[in-house]
Design a protein around this motif. Structure first.
Motif, PDB file in Angstrom:
ATOM      1  N   GLU A 195       0.830  -1.205   0.000  1.00  0.00           N
ATOM      2  CA  GLU A 195       0.000   0.000   0.000  1.00  0.00           C
ATOM      3  C   GLU A 195       0.867   1.259   0.000  1.00  0.00           C
ATOM      4  OE1 GLU A 195      -2.478  -0.418   3.392  1.00  0.00           O
ATOM      5  OE2 GLU A 195      -3.818  -1.914   2.465  1.00  0.00           O
ATOM      6  N   SER A 196       1.934   1.252   0.811  1.00  0.00           N
ATOM      7  CA  SER A 196       2.822   2.421   0.887  1.00  0.00           C
ATOM      8  C   SER A 196       3.542   2.652  -0.444  1.00  0.00           C
ATOM      9  CB  SER A 196       3.847   2.234   2.011  1.00  0.00           C
ATOM     10  OG  SER A 196       3.213   2.121   3.267  1.00  0.00           O
TER      11      SER A 196
ATOM     12  N   ARG B 232       1.376   4.356  -3.004  1.00  0.00           N
ATOM     13  CA  ARG B 232       1.277   5.805  -2.783  1.00  0.00           C
ATOM     14  C   ARG B 232       2.548   6.504  -3.239  1.00  0.00           C
ATOM     15  NH1 ARG B 232       0.926   7.601   2.156  1.00  0.00           N
ATOM     16  NH2 ARG B 232       1.360   5.665   3.285  1.00  0.00           N
TER      17      ARG B 232
ATOM     18  N   GLU C 261       2.826   7.307  -7.031  1.00  0.00           N
ATOM     19  CA  GLU C 261       2.113   8.477  -7.550  1.00  0.00           C
ATOM     20  C   GLU C 261       3.053   9.662  -7.773  1.00  0.00           C
ATOM     21  OE1 GLU C 261      -1.035   9.371  -4.891  1.00  0.00           O
ATOM     22  OE2 GLU C 261      -1.961   7.359  -5.004  1.00  0.00           O
TER      23      GLU C 261
END
Length: 429
Positions: free
Chosen positions: A97-98, A101, A104
């Motif tokens: 998940e990290s 991010r 992006e």
């Protein structure tokens, strides 16, 4: 699949024999920018050491403390580099998940290496699918780091890069060039390997004399025209000494001065390493920006010294300085030359090497007849007397510097032959 966590131990910065061996074949990293985000000292320390390694001399690395969250905050206002290295102690799901991010804020060309604490095959597959270049499980070594970076940025289809062997004398007149030239000749004959000898003493070089060559062009044309250097141009400058041995000769004239900046020879050496598997650098006894840089960047350094006090001091200074310049490499190799000169006071071999902490590859006795005849006839020692113990010592040096054998506890030409020569000399006198 197990989620087995590993604890990282603080790295003291010392280099083990295994690690030095692992790094033997690592290729230099190109000019890239690297930023690392670490959560533990156990990862930050080997990364710092990697950034100081000679193979990373062209890369620019910056290390930040803090993991992926710190990287995300940082790249909200800053462009991403060629490579981002992030350490994370998070569990696999949170790690993915990290990273999503972080993606992006990453440029499409930016590569990402993740250092995690979970040995999980499923996690590795998920990371590869998400576009991560490599996943490493802590703890990691210096060789692991440089090896991964090199794998990502060095074209695996590119021609292998040859090894550079730098020969330098602890003092002028100790025979470093003679050793370099004869070891070069031995490598071509023993291993059937192509060798380029670069005579870097532009004012007073003797390689053309030793190899009985008189080339019209050589290393001066290369160093004064760096914009022209490529494999084709270099090949035009090389003098062919034998089927496998080529010479980049020095002009050995004083019609101009030879003052260069620290990087003057770097491109020439890089190009030569793409041309031949072994490049011998015959470095004059001087201390300038370019000579220091060349010694720092060479794959192997060989110091030639004679057993007297001035040579001992200079050798100790060189060994200590090179240890600082090359903290992740083995110490330089040592050849003791011209041992046993009649009626000359000498330091014993044991007393000479004790403060250095280095076992010499060879102790070569004083033999003016063999060396003189070879020099005057433009021939190598192996051509003059193939059965000489000195030639056997030269061959042994060739094996050691190419990694084919290790340094023996007692050099091939050692104290027994030296004592014998001294006794013979005393009888004659």
């Amino acid at each position: 699949m197990s989620n087995l966590a590993y604890d990282t131990e603080f790295d003291t910065g010392s280099v083990s024999e295994r690690e030095t061996s692992d790094m033997y074949a690592l290729r230099p990293v190109p000019r890239i920018s690297i930023q690392a985000f670490c959560e533990t000292d156990g990862i930050a320390v080997p990364l710092e050491r990697a950034g100081e390694d000679r193979r990373m001399a062209r890369a620019h690395m910056k290390i930040h403390m803090g993991g992926i969250e710190t990287a995300i905050d940082f790249y909200q206002t800053a462009p991403t580099p060629n490579l981002i290295i992030v350490e994370s102690r998070s569990e696999p799901r949170q790690l993915l998940e990290s990273l999503n991010r972080l993606a992006e804020y990453c440029d499409p060309t930016t590569k990402v290496v993740v250092i995690g604490h979970y040995n999980d095959v499923a996690l590795y597959r998920d990371l590869m699918k998400s576009g991560v270049s490599e996943y490493m499980v802590a703890p990691i070594s210096l060789a692991d780091i440089i090896g991964v970076i090199s794998t990502i940025f060095v074209d695996p289809e590119a021609e292998p890069i040859g090894r550079s062997l730098a020969f330098v004398g602890a003092k002028g007149g100790v025979g470093s060039s003679t050793i370099a030239h004869n070891v070069s000749w031995a490598m071509t004959n023993l291993f059937k390997s192509d060798v380029i000898v670069a005579d870097m003493d532009l004012a007073f070089g003797t390689a053309n004399i030793d190899f009985d060559q008189d080339p019209a062009q050589g290393i001066a044309e290369a160093v004064f025209s760096p914009e022209r250097i490529d494999e084709v141009y270099l090949d035009r400058l090389l003098a062919q000494c034998s089927e496998r041995l080529s010479l980049l000769a020095a002009p050995s004239t004083l019609d101009r001065v030879y003052d260069f900046d620290a990087e003057a020879f770097s491109h020439i050496i890089d190009t030569a390493q793409r041309t031949a598997p072994l490049v011998v650098l015959d470095i004059p006894h001087l201390w300038t920006g370019w000579s220091k840089q060349t010694l720092a960047q060479a794959d192997e350094v060989v110091i030639t010294a004679v057993p007297d006090l001035a040579n001992l001091r200079n050798t100790k200074n060189l060994v200590d300085t090179l240890k600082k310049l090359r903290p992740n490499d083995a110490p330089p190799k040592l050849v003791i030359n011209q041992s046993g000169v009649p009626k000359r006071a000498e330091i014993s071999i044991n007393d000479f090497v004790e403060p250095l902490g280095i076992t010499p590859m060879a102790v070569i006795p004083f033999d003016p007849l063999l060396f003189g005849n070879a020099a005057n006839n433009g021939r190598m020692l192996g051509e003059m007397d193939p059965k000489s113990p000195i030639v056997h010592a030269i061959n042994e040096i060739a094996h050691v510097v190419t990694g084919r054998s290790e340094i023996k506890a007692k050099p091939r030409v050692g104290l027994s032959s030296l004592i014998g020569k001294l006794k013979l000399a005393s009888k004659k006198s």
